[in-house]
Design an enzyme around this catalytic site. Sequence first.
Site, PDB file in Angstrom:
ATOM      1  CB  CYS A 171      -0.880   0.038   1.247  1.00 49.73           C
ATOM      2  SG  CYS A 171      -2.165  -1.210   1.299  1.00 49.73           S
ATOM      3  CD  GLU A 188      -2.270   3.937   3.061  1.00 45.62           C
ATOM      4  OE1 GLU A 188      -1.791   3.257   2.117  1.00 45.62           O
ATOM      5  OE2 GLU A 188      -3.482   4.019   3.291  1.00 45.62           O
ATOM      6  CB  CYS A 193      -1.593   0.835   6.251  1.00 42.13           C
ATOM      7  SG  CYS A 193      -0.975   0.291   4.640  1.00 42.13           S
TER       8      CYS A 193
HETATM    9  N1  THU Z   1      -4.428   0.518  -1.186  1.00 44.27           N
HETATM   10  C1  THU Z   1      -3.515   1.400  -0.665  1.00 44.27           C
HETATM   11  O1  THU Z   1      -2.452   1.626  -1.243  1.00 44.27           O
HETATM   12  N2  THU Z   1      -3.816   2.012   0.496  1.00 44.27           N
HETATM   13  C2  THU Z   1      -5.008   1.915   1.142  1.00 44.27           C
HETATM   14  O2  THU Z   1      -5.190   2.532   2.173  1.00 44.27           O
HETATM   15  C3  THU Z   1      -6.065   1.064   0.602  1.00 44.27           C
HETATM   16  C4  THU Z   1      -5.671   0.187  -0.523  1.00 44.27           C
HETATM   17  C5  THU Z   1      -4.151  -0.120  -2.482  1.00 44.27           C
HETATM   18  C6  THU Z   1      -3.887  -1.578  -2.469  1.00 44.27           C
HETATM   19  C7  THU Z   1      -4.242  -1.983  -3.885  1.00 44.27           C
HETATM   20  O3  THU Z   1      -3.141  -1.730  -4.720  1.00 44.27           O
HETATM   21  C8  THU Z   1      -5.337  -1.001  -4.274  1.00 44.27           C
HETATM   22  O4  THU Z   1      -5.267   0.067  -3.328  1.00 44.27           O
HETATM   23  C9  THU Z   1      -6.728  -1.601  -4.258  1.00 44.27           C
HETATM   24  O5  THU Z   1      -7.036  -2.155  -3.052  1.00 44.27           O
END
Ligand code: THU
Length: 143
Positions: A66, A68, A107
């Site tokens: 993610c 974060e 996260c």
């Molecule tokens: N994702 C993030 O990067 N941060 C979040 O807080 C929620 C989800 C990403 C993971 C994945 O690549 C995409 O968003 C869809 O879930």
Amino acid sequence: MKKEFKFGTDLDGKAKEELIRLAYEGKERSYSPYSGFQVGAALLAENGTVYLGCNIENAAYSATNCAERTAFFQAVSEGVKEFRAIAIVGGPKGSKKGELCAPCGVCRQVMMEFCDPRSFLVFCASSPEQYQAYTLAQLLPKG
Ligand code: THU
């Protein structure tokens, strides 16, 4: 990528907007060919540096990182472990502003490892002016 934050760590209205704007800059680097959902984060360290992050997906889905955690891991890998706030933005590829994007449970747990839950702030934004602010304690009670 990292940036010097011209506002120091004092988070008045203009500083919050700037942190959110930097999160959009992080989002531009999103590698998300599988979900098409782009996320960006801007993590403000106590030393006034902002670490940008984006989500980085993988064909083996569970290897995805993610936005974060990308920002946190970059900071910690540089020896920085004290943080003030994070701004998060996200939305489907091509959308201009996006939707309020709250951090996932993993996260939140990573944030808990390094941040004071009562003072660390999480800004979930759908535009530089539209955001919701939470303490980490609100997002991960009894963490
Ligand atoms: N994702 C993030 O990067 N941060 C979040 O807080 C929620 C989800 C990403 C993971 C994945 O690549 C995409 O968003 C869809 O879930």
